[in-house]
Scaffold this motif. Structure first.
Motif, PDB file in Angstrom:
ATOM      1  N   SER A  46      -0.932   1.332 -12.859  1.00  0.00           N
ATOM      2  CA  SER A  46      -0.979   1.000 -11.435  1.00  0.00           C
ATOM      3  C   SER A  46      -0.803   2.271 -10.629  1.00  0.00           C
ATOM      4  N   ASN A  48      -1.254   4.197  -6.378  1.00  0.00           N
ATOM      5  CA  ASN A  48      -1.657   4.235  -4.981  1.00  0.00           C
ATOM      6  C   ASN A  48      -1.486   5.674  -4.510  1.00  0.00           C
ATOM      7  N   SER A  50      -2.939   8.784  -1.965  1.00  0.00           N
ATOM      8  CA  SER A  50      -3.664   8.969  -0.708  1.00  0.00           C
ATOM      9  C   SER A  50      -3.432  10.380  -0.181  1.00  0.00           C
ATOM     10  N   ASN A  68       2.406   6.827  -7.638  1.00  0.00           N
ATOM     11  CA  ASN A  68       2.316   6.579  -6.203  1.00  0.00           C
ATOM     12  C   ASN A  68       2.706   7.836  -5.428  1.00  0.00           C
ATOM     13  N   LYS A  76      -8.604   9.099  -2.314  1.00  0.00           N
ATOM     14  CA  LYS A  76      -7.842   7.864  -2.171  1.00  0.00           C
ATOM     15  C   LYS A  76      -8.083   7.027  -3.422  1.00  0.00           C
ATOM     16  N   SER A  78      -6.429   3.580  -5.435  1.00  0.00           N
ATOM     17  CA  SER A  78      -5.480   2.471  -5.493  1.00  0.00           C
ATOM     18  C   SER A  78      -6.062   1.398  -6.398  1.00  0.00           C
TER      19      SER A  78
END
Length: 646
Positions: A46, A48, A50, A68, A76, A78
């Motif tokens: 998993s 995320n 940015s 993350n 980007k 995710s």
């Protein structure tokens, strides 16, 4: 101290000083590794990620490894990805490494033996997030990350829930400009190296982009890469953008060409060959461009590539498999402009490079070899059918060797029949048909090798085992027909082994000959060496040993002195024992073309030579007044072994 040693120490000191002046004070890239201690259930990745420079966190629990943070310049990412589909077993621990290269805005994850690209390499940005410093440790836990290391330094051996890193903005453009403008330093290093008889090669560290604006009166554009080797006078990459690209681009009039140098990421896509150090990415923002009526021309100037290694223009579409690299030849045409220049004509936009294939090598005189092989296979099929009829008529003699000869003849008949139609089936049936035909070809080949091995073993049995009876025919059939099916079933279950195979001609790499068989990928190549080559090595070596033993047994016989009988016997034994297949191991060097022709002639006509051997021996026996196929007794079999037992 000796003068030579003194000079070397001076060189070392100068190099340290010079290299230190060229290096940055910032720790640019990051490598964090650890062992994820997790449960035995399904595992997930998993993340995320940015743009920004707040930092990054790598955390783990019983089921999920999470990444993350804000560290990228423009990437980007995710997503939640199930790792089960990649075939990972249910071990309780998994080793992983996270790589961050801010100058390329590239983020990669290595999980066990797999590599996942979270952020693909991009052109240089104004600012980038780097000099990541380790933050405060999190709490210990049963499931988490153990033995976390930053580069080569271990942080702790405890199991922590997460590791955090804080980032710092730097001006990436200035760093790369300093590296490119530091040619005087590079030249000094080179001069010192040359004086000390050491070669220095300094590469440009950053990817560079060139932006082309396609205005209303756009008539095409030619550009060259800004990245070259500083030490050597290497020609740059050239890109010709056609007018058709402006017509295909509907929402923007800008095309960006990004030039990469020596990026290890791109080498992960193909284990059979090697991608050139130069890779070009051509993009139009937020648009997918395919099937251009006029291709983009990309000229790669590279080191000399010998003719023994084929080269093909390849491209990779991130939409097909966004996590991993997979190079394809689809949509690109290859034109060789000499040993050190390759031109690619491609009808779409993505990453482009040249794949230098180590295996399979291109085949010279492919048309002639194909013609000879097809003719030989056709003649061998007819000959094998005639020999099967001949041997079936002689089965009433109850000769022990007849079932073995029959098994070999049947296997060769099916092998030659399938090989004769393999080219037609590949072009008509496609991948699905070729998967079955390729498995059938592999089975009949292994079956033929097995029966040749049985011929060798049976000859040894007849010559040296005096009192023990030969095994029953059903035993030979079980070994010759059932045993070769075992590896075929295993390989078919593994998948991606059998299908359409491309054979590249030396004179035109863009027009490969299609046939059914084992594919050219890494898995199929590995299976080829473990099954075909290994079995062939055992067969040929034992065949030559058996030929020598037979020669030693019969060299003093009266009939051996007849040249006609001697030649026919040794030739027949060679066909039965499969020693002519040993030419496969001589296919290298300047005699490669000659070996290819000899191998095609001898092995494709093997069925015909076997039929000729049996019919000639039968004719000689009848002419001499003997029985058609020898006596049925074991003693007489050994006595007449020269003529009918081997």
């Amino acid at each position: 101290m000796e003068p030579r040693l003194t000079d070397n120490l001076k060189v070392a000191v100068i190099l340290i000083v010079l290299l230190s002046t060229c290096s940055s004070e910032n720790d640019l890239d990051m490598k964090f590794c650890g062992t994820w201690r997790h449960g035995k259930g399904n595992l997930n990745l998993s993340g995320n990620v940015s743009p920004g420079c707040d930092g990054i966190s790598i955390s783990a629990n019983k089921t999920t490894l999470s990444i993350n943070g804000k560290i990228t310049a423009q990437c980007k990412w995710s997503d939640v990805i199930s790792l089960k589909k990649f075939g990972f077993d249910s071990a309780e621990e998994s080793f992983f490494c996270l790589y961050w290269e801010p100058l390329l805005d590239q983020l990669r994850l290595q999980f066990r033996e797999k590599h996942f690209t979270l952020c693909w390499p991009a052109s240089l940005q104004g600012r980038c997030c780097t000099d990541l410093s380790h933050g405060a440790n999190t709490a210990e836990a049963r499931y988490g990350i153990i033995n976390g290391t930053v580069k080569t330094d271990q942080v702790t051996s405890k199991t922590l829930m997460a590791y955090t890193f804080n980032g710092t903005y730097i001006n990436c453009s200035e760093l790369c400009d300093q590296a490119s403008q530091g040619s005087s330093h590079v030249k000094m290093i080179k001069d010192v190296m040359e004086r000390s008889l050491v070669e220095a090669i300094v590469e440009h560290p950053c990817a560079r982009s060139s932006e082309v604006e396609m205005k209303k009166d756009f008539r095409g554009y030619n550009l060259t890469s800004p990245i070259t080797k500083v030490v050597s006078a290497e020609s740059p990459i050239t890109v010709q953008i056609p007018v058709a690209l402006k017509q295909a681009a509907k929402h923007t009039n800008k095309v960006v060409c990004t030039f990469f140098k020596n990026n290890s990421l791109f080498q992960e896509g193909d284990k059979v060959g090697r991608i050139l150090d130069d890779v070009v990415g051509i993009t139009v923002e937020n648009e997918v461009i395919t099937n251009l009526p006029e291709p983009i021309r990309i000229g790669f100037h590279h080191d000399v590539i010998p003719k023994t290694h084929s080269r093909k223009c390849v491209s990779w579409d991130t939409r097909t498999d966004p996590m991993q690299v997979k190079w394809l030849v689809n949509g690109c045409e290859t034109r060789q402009r000499g040993a050190n220049h390759t031109e690619c004509l491609c009808n779409h936009l993505t990453y482009f490079s040249v794949l230098v294939q180590l295996e399979p090598r291109p085949v010279c005189h492919l048309l002639a070899l194909t013609t000879i092989t097809s003719l030989g296979c056709a003649v061998s099929v007819i000959s094998c059918v005639a020999l099967i009829v001949f041997l079936c008529r002689k089965r009433r003699s109850k000769e022990q060797s007849i079932p073995i000869h029959l098994g070999l003849t049947v296997s060769l008949a099916f092998l030659n029949l399938l090989f004769f139609f393999t080219g037609v089936l590949a072009n008509v049936g496609g991948e699905r048909v070729c998967a079955w035909v390729g498995a059938g070809l592999h089975y009949t080949l292994l079956s033929s090798f097995t029966w040749m091995g049985i011929e060798i073993f049976h000859t040894f049995w007849l010559v040296y085992v005096v009192f023990n009876p030969s095994p029953k025919p059903y035993v030979w059939n079980l070994v010759g027909f059932a045993l070769p099916a075992v590896p075929i079933v295993i390989l078919a279950a593994v998948g991606d082994i059998y299908g359409v195979r491309e054979v590249l001609p030396c004179d035109d790499l863009s027009s490969p000959y299609l046939m059914c068989g084992m594919k050219g990928n890494y898995s199929a190549l590995l299976a080829h060496y473990f099954t075909n080559i290994t079995m062939l090595a055992i067969l040929v070596s034992s065949g030559f040993v058996m030929l020598f033993l037979v020669y030693r047994e019969i060299r003093n016989r009266e009939e051996w002195r007849q040249n006609q009988v001697a030649f026919l016997s040794i030739w027949g034994l060679s066909c039965l024992f499969g020693t002519t297949w040993g030419l496969t191991f001589l296919n290298f060097g300047p005699l490669s073309d000659l070996v290819n022709f000899l191998s095609c002639i001898l092995n494709s006509f093997q069925g015909f030579f076997l039929m000729l051997r049996f019919y000639m021996l039968d004719w000689m026996r009848k002419k001499a007044g003997g029985s058609a196929l020898g006596s049925t007794s074991t003693g007489s079999t050994r006595q007449h072994m020269l003529q009918d037992k081997s």
